[in-house]
Write a protein that holds these residues in place. Structure first.
Motif, PDB file in Angstrom:
ATOM      1  N   ALA A  52       0.828  -1.314  -0.022  1.00 22.39           N
ATOM      2  CA  ALA A  52       0.128   0.158  -0.021  1.00 22.39           C
ATOM      3  C   ALA A  52       0.823   1.239   0.022  1.00 22.39           C
ATOM      4  CB  ALA A  52      -0.817  -0.115   1.259  1.00 22.39           C
ATOM      5  N   LEU A  57      -1.346   4.127  -1.846  1.00 22.43           N
ATOM      6  CA  LEU A  57      -2.639   3.771  -1.623  1.00 22.43           C
ATOM      7  C   LEU A  57      -3.246   4.878  -0.575  1.00 22.43           C
ATOM      8  CD1 LEU A  57      -2.931   0.025  -2.349  1.00 22.43           C
ATOM      9  CD2 LEU A  57      -3.087   1.811  -4.219  1.00 22.43           C
ATOM     10  N   GLY A  59      -5.932   5.373   2.260  1.00 21.30           N
ATOM     11  CA  GLY A  59      -6.800   4.368   2.983  1.00 21.30           C
ATOM     12  C   GLY A  59      -8.187   4.856   3.016  1.00 21.30           C
ATOM     13  N   TYR A  77      -8.231  -0.342   1.215  1.00 22.31           N
ATOM     14  CA  TYR A  77      -7.894   0.152   0.147  1.00 22.31           C
ATOM     15  C   TYR A  77      -8.570  -0.133  -1.125  1.00 22.31           C
ATOM     16  CZ  TYR A  77      -3.884   0.941   3.499  1.00 22.31           C
ATOM     17  OH  TYR A  77      -2.963   1.447   4.443  1.00 22.31           O
ATOM     18  N   GLU A 105      -6.209  -4.187   4.554  1.00 17.12           N
ATOM     19  CA  GLU A 105      -4.743  -4.147   4.931  1.00 17.12           C
ATOM     20  C   GLU A 105      -4.029  -5.424   5.607  1.00 17.12           C
ATOM     21  OE1 GLU A 105      -2.693  -0.406   6.402  1.00 17.12           O
ATOM     22  OE2 GLU A 105      -3.246  -1.481   8.021  1.00 17.12           O
TER      23      GLU A 105
END
Length: 139
Positions: A52, A57, A59, A77, A105
């Motif tokens: 991530a 990315l 959240g 994500y 995640e």
């Protein structure tokens, strides 16, 4: 046109090399190579914190999650997952890219950094046999 991947699994888990992509722009096929655990018991896919971060990315907010490790809250994500077919590995074709999913995640403590859940697997035909051969048909 269907695509097919064949490989051999480990004794106690099924791992597959994948490419994790940012959700946009959809024309961008640069991503992070990852090792994904195929988990038919998971309703959603996921990416490790390190993946991530590498893709920057954003959240989407934490949500409750019940898993084999217990209950807790995890970040979510948006991302895309791409699979390299035999033709795309040789450079003759692009990877097959699934539509954007909202996934969870994962911690960086596992021996894999992505998870393929039923949100992706429900779009595929997946098989494994007792000798360790696996196949995934998609597209």
């Amino acid at each position: 046109m269907s695509h097919r991947i064949e490989w051999r699994r480990e004794r106690r888990r099924i791992l597959l090399s994948v490419l994790i992509l940012a959700p946009y722009p959809i024309t961008d096929l640069t991503g992070v190579e990852a090792t994904a655990l195929i988990d038919t018991g998971s309703s959603v896919s996921g990416v490790a914190v390190s993946v991530a971060r590498a893709l920057r990315l954003v959240g989407l907010g934490k949500r409750p999650l019940k898993s084999a490790q217990g209950e807790g809250h995890v970040e979510r994500y948006a991302f895309r997952l791409a699979l390299q077919t035999e033709k795309s590995r040789s450079g003759a074709a692009f990877p097959f890219v699934f539509d954007e999913v909202i996934g969870i995640e994962l911690t960086d403590a596992f021996e894999f950094n992505a998870l393929i859940g039923m949100d992706i697997l429900s779009q595929c035909d997946f098989a494994t046999n007792r000798s360790g051969a696996c196949s995934l048909v998609f597209g």
